[in-house]
Structures are given as structure tokens and as C-alpha cells.
Design a protein around this motif. Structure first.
Motif, PDB file in Angstrom:
ATOM      1  N   LEU A   1       7.139  10.284  -8.381  1.00 25.41           N
ATOM      2  CA  LEU A   1       6.580   9.107  -8.946  1.00 25.41           C
ATOM      3  C   LEU A   1       6.684   7.781  -8.286  1.00 25.41           C
ATOM      4  O   LEU A   1       6.493   6.582  -8.632  1.00 25.41           O
ATOM      5  N   HIS A   2       6.765   7.829  -6.912  1.00 22.82           N
ATOM      6  CA  HIS A   2       6.713   6.943  -5.757  1.00 22.82           C
ATOM      7  C   HIS A   2       7.980   5.701  -6.237  1.00 22.82           C
ATOM      8  O   HIS A   2       7.212   4.503  -6.315  1.00 22.82           O
ATOM      9  N   ALA A   3       9.002   6.349  -6.752  1.00 22.68           N
ATOM     10  CA  ALA A   3       9.810   5.315  -7.431  1.00 22.68           C
ATOM     11  C   ALA A   3      10.342   4.307  -6.727  1.00 22.68           C
ATOM     12  O   ALA A   3      10.691   3.103  -7.266  1.00 22.68           O
ATOM     13  N   GLU A   4      10.378   4.281  -5.367  1.00 23.00           N
ATOM     14  CA  GLU A   4      10.847   3.211  -4.573  1.00 23.00           C
ATOM     15  C   GLU A   4       9.954   2.440  -3.822  1.00 23.00           C
ATOM     16  O   GLU A   4      10.248   1.626  -3.037  1.00 23.00           O
ATOM     17  N   GLU A   5       8.883   2.425  -4.173  1.00 22.55           N
ATOM     18  CA  GLU A   5       7.708   1.763  -3.399  1.00 22.55           C
ATOM     19  C   GLU A   5       7.523   0.349  -3.938  1.00 22.55           C
ATOM     20  O   GLU A   5       6.894  -0.490  -3.220  1.00 22.55           O
ATOM     21  N   ARG A   6       7.839   0.061  -5.061  1.00 25.38           N
ATOM     22  CA  ARG A   6       7.612  -1.325  -5.642  1.00 25.38           C
ATOM     23  C   ARG A   6       9.057  -1.782  -6.133  1.00 25.38           C
ATOM     24  O   ARG A   6       9.759  -1.298  -6.703  1.00 25.38           O
ATOM     25  N   PRO A   7       9.257  -3.206  -5.803  1.00 22.77           N
ATOM     26  CA  PRO A   7      10.800  -3.710  -5.767  1.00 22.77           C
ATOM     27  C   PRO A   7      10.859  -4.234  -7.344  1.00 22.77           C
ATOM     28  O   PRO A   7      11.757  -4.478  -7.959  1.00 22.77           O
ATOM     29  N   ASP A   8       9.690  -4.630  -7.986  1.00 22.08           N
ATOM     30  CA  ASP A   8       9.741  -5.168  -9.487  1.00 22.08           C
ATOM     31  C   ASP A   8       9.457  -4.132 -10.445  1.00 22.08           C
ATOM     32  O   ASP A   8       9.897  -4.682 -11.737  1.00 22.08           O
ATOM     33  N   ARG A   9       9.252  -2.979 -10.257  1.00 22.00           N
ATOM     34  CA  ARG A   9       9.178  -2.186 -11.252  1.00 22.00           C
ATOM     35  C   ARG A   9       9.018  -0.547 -10.732  1.00 22.00           C
ATOM     36  O   ARG A   9       8.720  -0.436  -9.544  1.00 22.00           O
ATOM     37  N   MET A  10       9.272   0.341 -11.776  1.00 24.83           N
ATOM     38  CA  MET A  10       9.313   1.592 -11.222  1.00 24.83           C
ATOM     39  C   MET A  10       9.090   2.635 -12.280  1.00 24.83           C
ATOM     40  O   MET A  10       9.573   2.496 -13.422  1.00 24.83           O
TER      41      MET A  10
ATOM     42  N   THR B   1      -2.889  13.666  -6.663  1.00 21.47           N
ATOM     43  CA  THR B   1      -2.321  12.397  -6.997  1.00 21.47           C
ATOM     44  C   THR B   1      -3.538  11.744  -8.112  1.00 21.47           C
ATOM     45  O   THR B   1      -4.716  11.867  -8.033  1.00 21.47           O
ATOM     46  N   PHE B   2      -2.698  11.129  -9.065  1.00 23.12           N
ATOM     47  CA  PHE B   2      -3.699  10.600  -9.989  1.00 23.12           C
ATOM     48  C   PHE B   2      -2.929   9.368 -10.502  1.00 23.12           C
ATOM     49  O   PHE B   2      -1.736   9.138 -10.126  1.00 23.12           O
ATOM     50  N   GLU B   3      -3.670   8.426 -11.452  1.00 26.23           N
ATOM     51  CA  GLU B   3      -2.996   7.070 -11.878  1.00 26.23           C
ATOM     52  C   GLU B   3      -2.848   6.960 -13.139  1.00 26.23           C
ATOM     53  O   GLU B   3      -3.705   7.361 -13.824  1.00 26.23           O
ATOM     54  N   ILE B   4      -1.819   6.564 -13.646  1.00 30.21           N
ATOM     55  CA  ILE B   4      -1.442   6.257 -15.187  1.00 30.21           C
ATOM     56  C   ILE B   4      -0.740   5.083 -15.112  1.00 30.21           C
ATOM     57  O   ILE B   4       0.265   4.585 -14.735  1.00 30.21           O
ATOM     58  N   ALA B   5      -1.225   4.203 -16.135  1.00 26.92           N
ATOM     59  CA  ALA B   5      -0.717   2.802 -16.409  1.00 26.92           C
ATOM     60  C   ALA B   5      -0.633   2.020 -15.242  1.00 26.92           C
ATOM     61  O   ALA B   5       0.230   1.222 -15.115  1.00 26.92           O
ATOM     62  N   GLY B   6      -1.492   2.348 -14.187  1.00 29.78           N
ATOM     63  CA  GLY B   6      -1.323   1.664 -13.112  1.00 29.78           C
ATOM     64  C   GLY B   6      -0.259   2.151 -11.922  1.00 29.78           C
ATOM     65  O   GLY B   6      -0.062   1.263 -10.704  1.00 29.78           O
ATOM     66  N   TYR B   7       0.346   3.147 -12.375  1.00 28.97           N
ATOM     67  CA  TYR B   7       1.276   3.813 -11.353  1.00 28.97           C
ATOM     68  C   TYR B   7       0.690   5.087 -10.746  1.00 28.97           C
ATOM     69  O   TYR B   7       0.255   6.007 -11.478  1.00 28.97           O
ATOM     70  N   PRO B   8       1.000   5.363  -9.442  1.00 29.75           N
ATOM     71  CA  PRO B   8       0.502   6.441  -8.888  1.00 29.75           C
ATOM     72  C   PRO B   8       1.621   7.735  -9.255  1.00 29.75           C
ATOM     73  O   PRO B   8       2.717   7.388  -9.392  1.00 29.75           O
ATOM     74  N   VAL B   9       0.888   8.953  -9.450  1.00 30.16           N
ATOM     75  CA  VAL B   9       1.603  10.010  -9.556  1.00 30.16           C
ATOM     76  C   VAL B   9       1.268  11.036  -8.625  1.00 30.16           C
ATOM     77  O   VAL B   9      -0.005  11.516  -8.637  1.00 30.16           O
ATOM     78  N   THR B  10       2.125  11.836  -7.912  1.00 34.36           N
ATOM     79  CA  THR B  10       1.597  13.070  -7.050  1.00 34.36           C
ATOM     80  C   THR B  10       2.235  14.097  -7.489  1.00 34.36           C
ATOM     81  O   THR B  10       3.753  14.281  -7.636  1.00 34.36           O
ATOM     82  N   ILE B  11       1.717  15.262  -7.906  1.00 37.18           N
ATOM     83  CA  ILE B  11       2.085  16.571  -7.979  1.00 37.18           C
ATOM     84  C   ILE B  11       2.191  17.212  -6.627  1.00 37.18           C
ATOM     85  O   ILE B  11       1.160  17.504  -6.077  1.00 37.18           O
ATOM     86  N   THR B  12       3.304  17.539  -6.114  1.00 37.13           N
ATOM     87  CA  THR B  12       3.361  17.842  -4.810  1.00 37.13           C
ATOM     88  C   THR B  12       3.184  19.531  -4.606  1.00 37.13           C
ATOM     89  O   THR B  12       2.623  19.880  -3.785  1.00 37.13           O
ATOM     90  N   LYS B  13       3.562  20.121  -5.730  1.00 34.11           N
ATOM     91  CA  LYS B  13       3.317  21.524  -5.752  1.00 34.11           C
ATOM     92  C   LYS B  13       3.511  21.853  -6.973  1.00 34.11           C
ATOM     93  O   LYS B  13       4.290  21.489  -7.860  1.00 34.11           O
ATOM     94  N   THR B  14       2.946  23.257  -7.125  1.00 35.54           N
ATOM     95  CA  THR B  14       3.333  23.968  -8.588  1.00 35.54           C
ATOM     96  C   THR B  14       4.053  25.408  -8.019  1.00 35.54           C
ATOM     97  O   THR B  14       4.015  25.724  -6.900  1.00 35.54           O
ATOM     98  N   GLU B  15       4.685  25.932  -8.920  1.00 36.64           N
ATOM     99  CA  GLU B  15       5.779  26.920  -8.702  1.00 36.64           C
ATOM    100  C   GLU B  15       5.571  27.879  -9.893  1.00 36.64           C
ATOM    101  O   GLU B  15       6.216  27.223 -10.959  1.00 36.64           O
ATOM    102  N   ARG B  16       5.265  29.036  -9.764  1.00 40.20           N
ATOM    103  CA  ARG B  16       5.218  29.865 -10.900  1.00 40.20           C
ATOM    104  C   ARG B  16       6.747  30.589 -11.067  1.00 40.20           C
ATOM    105  O   ARG B  16       7.141  31.615 -10.369  1.00 40.20           O
ATOM    106  N   VAL B  17       7.809  30.052 -11.765  1.00 39.08           N
ATOM    107  CA  VAL B  17       9.010  30.629 -11.710  1.00 39.08           C
ATOM    108  C   VAL B  17       9.196  31.690 -12.326  1.00 39.08           C
ATOM    109  O   VAL B  17      10.263  32.406 -12.259  1.00 39.08           O
ATOM    110  N   LYS B  18       8.408  31.933 -13.714  1.00 39.77           N
ATOM    111  CA  LYS B  18       8.421  33.228 -14.334  1.00 39.77           C
ATOM    112  C   LYS B  18       6.877  33.520 -14.600  1.00 39.77           C
ATOM    113  O   LYS B  18       6.210  32.678 -14.561  1.00 39.77           O
ATOM    114  N   PRO B  19       6.591  34.709 -14.934  1.00 39.11           N
ATOM    115  CA  PRO B  19       5.448  35.074 -15.619  1.00 39.11           C
ATOM    116  C   PRO B  19       4.940  34.080 -16.568  1.00 39.11           C
ATOM    117  O   PRO B  19       3.462  33.817 -16.377  1.00 39.11           O
ATOM    118  N   CYS B  20       5.648  33.616 -17.507  1.00 40.34           N
ATOM    119  CA  CYS B  20       4.932  32.588 -18.580  1.00 40.34           C
ATOM    120  C   CYS B  20       5.483  31.159 -18.241  1.00 40.34           C
ATOM    121  O   CYS B  20       5.449  30.517 -19.302  1.00 40.34           O
TER     122      CYS B  20
END
Length: 207
Positions: free
Chosen positions: A137-146, A110-129
Motif C-alpha cells: 500500500l506504499h504506506a510510507e511514501e507520503r508524510p501527510d497521509r497513508m 499496480t492500480f490506483e484507488i482514491a488517489g493512492y497506489p496499490v500494488t499486488i506484489t504476488k498471488t499464492e494459492r495456499v489451498k485448493p480453494c
């Protein structure tokens, strides 16, 4: 924001004006379509009986689209209400994060950008490159902004949540031999929720 109304050839012309902000810029008032994917929230105008009015637009050179027109009725007691349920803004902020380029379940970084928390839940190597990073993006945690969108400092594609319109995952190219990648997240974009309402009587809208 301020809404200025005047009359032009039997129509109302509404001009939206917002003062400059130090931390963000307004991108969209939701005039011609909903701001977020899957949403039905957008700017509407109704008369005194609650009937929605047809809107027309003259697209300007800059963003956001801030001028609209609707038909006027000269009957006694005519009144008009414009409702703006939400606006879209982009913040002037960026954050650099180091991520694994191997498939990692339960990463929950989790990191914060512009006052909003963002969590990278997982990474996936879908192809070699190609690396896919899943985002909460915790989209539904605040009623006034998202927070609903982010860019990265490289060519990428994104999958959006059908209900909230927020980014669910992003995918981009990586070195096939790399064990980690440093990514800079930019242009965090959010909706600020109102509603903002403006009401005029027919007599108030003059040339």
C-alpha cells in the motif's frame, strides 16, 4: 475541523465537528485508542504543565466518536491543549482488478484507488480453494497521509503489518478450477496526519 468546548459539572466537554466531505467520510479521531494497529498515536489532552489528563467518553449512536470529557482545574493560569495527531477516513471509491489464481511471484500489478497506489506484489494459492494476495500500500511514501486498509467484494481475512498497520496480504476463497478471479476493491481507508491542536484557557471553558 472545529472543537467546541463547554463546562459540565466541573469537567470540560469537547465536541468535534467536521463539515461533510464529498470524497470521504471521517471514521475516527483516535479518541479511545490509536487508529492503526501497532501505533501509539491518539488524541490527547494536557494541562499547562504538560501533564496528560484522563479522558472519558459518552459513546453516541453514530460514528465517529466525537465527544469527550476531561477534568477542569480552577487554579489561576489553568490552560488545556488537545492534540489530534491523525484521523481515519474512508473514501467512496472502488476498483475492479483481474488477478491470477495460481501462485505468481513478482506480479507487481499496480492500480490506483482514491488517489493512492496499490500494488499486488504476488498471488499464492495456499489451498485448493484459497488465494492469498500480497499487497504493497506504499504506506510510507507520503508524510501527510497513508492508505492502510482495503475491503474486497467477498468474505476475506487480512494480515496487518505490525509497524505501519497497513494490510500486508488478504486471503479469500476461489473456485478450485479457476485460473483467474475478478476482485473489486472497496472502502479504501487512510489516515490523514496533522497534528491538529486546540488550546483553551480555563476561563474560556464556560457552561
Amino acid at each position: 475541523m472545529t472543537a467546541i468546548a463547554d463546562r459540565v459539572d466541573g469537567r470540560a466537554r469537547i465536541s468535534l465537528i467536521s463539515p461533510p466531505q464529498t470524497g470521504f467520510r471521517i471514521d475516527n479521531y483516535g479518541m479511545e485508542a490509536p487508529i492503526r494497529h501497532g501505533s501509539d498515536e491518539q488524541l490527547r489532552v494536557k494541562d499547562e504543565s504538560g501533564t496528560p489528563l484522563a479522558l472519558s467518553f459518552v459513546r453516541g449512536m453514530g460514528a465517529p466518536q466525537s465527544e469527550l470529557y476531561f477534568p477542569l482545574n480552577d487554579r489561576t493560569g489553568a490552560a488545556y491543549t488537545m492534540s489530534i495527531p491523525e484521523i481515519s477516513v474512508t473514501y467512496r471509491d472502488e476498483v475492479t482488478v483481474k488477478l491470477p489464481t495460481v501462485t505468481t511471484e513478482g506480479l507487481n500489478k499496480t492500480f490506483e484507488i482514491a488517489g493512492y497506489p496499490v500494488t499486488i506484489t504476488k498471488t499464492e494459492r495456499v489451498k485448493p480453494c484459497s488465494l492469498r494476495i500480497y499487497t504493497d500500500l506504499h504506506a510510507e511514501e507520503r508524510p501527510d497521509r497513508m492508505l492502510y486498509n482495503l475491503d474486497v467484494d467477498r468474505s476475506s481475512m487480512a494480515k496487518l503489518n505490525e509497524r505501519t498497520g497497513a494490510v500486508e496480504y488478504m486471503e479469500f476463497e476461489v473456485d478450485p478450477d479457476a485460473k483467474s478471479v475478478t476482485v473489486t476493491f472497496t472502502r479504501p481507508t487512510a489516515v490523514l496526519r496533522g497534528p491538529w491542536a486546540f488550546t483553551w484557557s480555563g476561563s474560556e471553558i464556560q457552561p
